[in-house]
Design a protein around this motif. Sequence first.
Motif, PDB file in Angstrom:
ATOM      1  N   UNK A  32      40.342 106.334   7.426  1.00  0.00           N
ATOM      2  CA  UNK A  32      41.338 105.547   8.825  1.00  0.00           C
ATOM      3  C   UNK A  32      41.409 106.015  10.659  1.00  0.00           C
ATOM      4  N   UNK A  33      40.464 106.218  10.393  1.00  0.00           N
ATOM      5  CA  UNK A  33      41.174 106.741  12.327  1.00  0.00           C
ATOM      6  C   UNK A  33      40.369 105.112  12.511  1.00  0.00           C
ATOM      7  N   UNK A  34      41.264 104.973  13.929  1.00  0.00           N
ATOM      8  CA  UNK A  34      41.218 103.932  14.453  1.00  0.00           C
ATOM      9  C   UNK A  34      40.428 103.987  15.952  1.00  0.00           C
ATOM     10  N   UNK A  35      40.435 105.205  16.372  1.00  0.00           N
ATOM     11  CA  UNK A  35      40.598 104.696  18.131  1.00  0.00           C
ATOM     12  C   UNK A  35      39.669 106.406  18.701  1.00  0.00           C
ATOM     13  N   UNK A  36      39.117 106.028  19.812  1.00  0.00           N
ATOM     14  CA  UNK A  36      37.986 107.338  19.934  1.00  0.00           C
ATOM     15  C   UNK A  36      37.993 107.642  21.237  1.00  0.00           C
ATOM     16  N   UNK A  37      38.654 108.991  22.096  1.00  0.00           N
ATOM     17  CA  UNK A  37      38.579 108.942  23.271  1.00  0.00           C
ATOM     18  C   UNK A  37      37.697 109.664  23.693  1.00  0.00           C
ATOM     19  N   UNK A  38      36.929 110.293  24.460  1.00  0.00           N
ATOM     20  CA  UNK A  38      36.144 110.976  24.942  1.00  0.00           C
ATOM     21  C   UNK A  38      36.726 111.773  26.624  1.00  0.00           C
ATOM     22  N   UNK A  39      36.335 113.078  26.958  1.00  0.00           N
ATOM     23  CA  UNK A  39      36.550 113.646  27.833  1.00  0.00           C
ATOM     24  C   UNK A  39      35.718 114.645  28.803  1.00  0.00           C
ATOM     25  N   UNK A  43      44.000 109.140  14.195  1.00  0.00           N
ATOM     26  CA  UNK A  43      44.531 108.083  13.156  1.00  0.00           C
ATOM     27  C   UNK A  43      45.355 107.229  13.314  1.00  0.00           C
ATOM     28  N   UNK A  44      45.175 106.507  11.857  1.00  0.00           N
ATOM     29  CA  UNK A  44      45.932 104.945  12.014  1.00  0.00           C
ATOM     30  C   UNK A  44      47.499 105.276  11.801  1.00  0.00           C
ATOM     31  N   UNK A  45      48.083 106.461  11.875  1.00  0.00           N
ATOM     32  CA  UNK A  45      49.145 106.783  11.685  1.00  0.00           C
ATOM     33  C   UNK A  45      49.502 107.101  12.818  1.00  0.00           C
ATOM     34  N   UNK A  46      49.221 107.026  14.226  1.00  0.00           N
ATOM     35  CA  UNK A  46      49.290 107.214  15.847  1.00  0.00           C
ATOM     36  C   UNK A  46      49.386 108.309  16.612  1.00  0.00           C
ATOM     37  N   UNK A  47      49.508 109.459  15.311  1.00  0.00           N
ATOM     38  CA  UNK A  47      50.378 110.689  15.579  1.00  0.00           C
ATOM     39  C   UNK A  47      49.163 112.339  15.840  1.00  0.00           C
ATOM     40  N   UNK A  48      47.926 111.797  14.298  1.00  0.00           N
ATOM     41  CA  UNK A  48      47.347 113.165  14.565  1.00  0.00           C
ATOM     42  C   UNK A  48      46.319 111.946  14.784  1.00  0.00           C
ATOM     43  N   UNK A  73      46.314 114.798  31.313  1.00  0.00           N
ATOM     44  CA  UNK A  73      45.750 113.023  30.586  1.00  0.00           C
ATOM     45  C   UNK A  73      47.199 112.747  29.639  1.00  0.00           C
ATOM     46  N   UNK A  74      47.182 111.303  30.145  1.00  0.00           N
ATOM     47  CA  UNK A  74      47.851 110.353  29.943  1.00  0.00           C
ATOM     48  C   UNK A  74      47.633 110.436  27.825  1.00  0.00           C
ATOM     49  N   UNK A  75      48.936 110.757  26.753  1.00  0.00           N
ATOM     50  CA  UNK A  75      49.072 110.373  25.709  1.00  0.00           C
ATOM     51  C   UNK A  75      48.390 109.030  25.295  1.00  0.00           C
ATOM     52  N   UNK A 121      38.376 110.942  31.573  1.00  0.00           N
ATOM     53  CA  UNK A 121      38.474 110.427  30.397  1.00  0.00           C
ATOM     54  C   UNK A 121      38.877 109.171  29.990  1.00  0.00           C
ATOM     55  N   UNK A 122      38.244 108.697  28.667  1.00  0.00           N
ATOM     56  CA  UNK A 122      38.585 107.475  28.885  1.00  0.00           C
ATOM     57  C   UNK A 122      39.744 107.474  28.064  1.00  0.00           C
ATOM     58  N   UNK A 123      39.832 105.558  27.796  1.00  0.00           N
ATOM     59  CA  UNK A 123      41.474 105.110  27.121  1.00  0.00           C
ATOM     60  C   UNK A 123      40.679 105.570  25.633  1.00  0.00           C
ATOM     61  N   UNK A 124      41.740 105.135  24.681  1.00  0.00           N
ATOM     62  CA  UNK A 124      41.922 105.340  23.250  1.00  0.00           C
ATOM     63  C   UNK A 124      40.808 103.937  23.339  1.00  0.00           C
ATOM     64  N   UNK A 125      39.352 104.188  23.062  1.00  0.00           N
ATOM     65  CA  UNK A 125      38.882 103.457  22.396  1.00  0.00           C
ATOM     66  C   UNK A 125      39.007 102.335  21.238  1.00  0.00           C
ATOM     67  N   UNK A 126      39.109 101.538  21.137  1.00  0.00           N
ATOM     68  CA  UNK A 126      39.080 101.007  19.218  1.00  0.00           C
ATOM     69  C   UNK A 126      37.955 100.940  19.146  1.00  0.00           C
ATOM     70  N   UNK A 127      37.961 101.780  17.572  1.00  0.00           N
ATOM     71  CA  UNK A 127      35.943 101.623  16.972  1.00  0.00           C
ATOM     72  C   UNK A 127      36.194 100.411  16.181  1.00  0.00           C
TER      73      UNK A 127
END
Length: 195
Positions: free
Chosen positions: A158-165, A95-100, A193-195, A52-58
């Motif tokens: 308002x999506x900010x990051x992408x993660x692939x698994x 999402x930019x809210x960090x939770x969605x 997987x870590x949050x 799995x990747x880190x949360x990659x900034x878009x």
Amino acid sequence: MFIGILAMGSILASCGKDGDIGPAGPAGPQGANGTPGVTGPTGPTGSANVIYSDWLPIPTTASGVLPHRKNFAFTTPALTQEVLDKSIVYAYLKHSNGATVAPLPYASKYTSLSTGEVVGSYLTTVLLGVGGISLNQDWLTPGTIPTAFAEATTVQGSWTHLRYVIIPGAIKTAMNPNVNLKDYNEVQRYFNIPL
């Protein structure tokens, strides 16, 4: 007196050396099985062999801009030809809210900034290639594309990051079929997987 000597002789004779050990006797019958113990709790599934990747900034600017499509490029060395041939790859947006977190593909309504009304919809997908991922947003609604979408160079929604698994085929085959791979929270818990 004779009887006393005879009794004493019997006692001394019984304290003499033991004889050789005799042969083993036949085995006894099989005993009943014991009561089974309590089953312990299932341990957490590890993430061995799952990549799995880190949360990659878009990227803040699209690498390709057409009126009907925006794409954002990611370099992903983990996506080899073997991975593409033999594994399953899932991608998620944060999402930019960090939770969605939303699984891809993801369809969304497009709301006019000036009127607040829904004027169409677009689809966010990923295209996978050796060494890279393209995050795409395509306008879906027939007719005129709103200028704000057509000219946008940033990601919509308002999506900010992408993660692939990356889940190798053998792991997918062996995993619990009830895990919903479109639900990031389930995937995160199941593969630890870590949050």
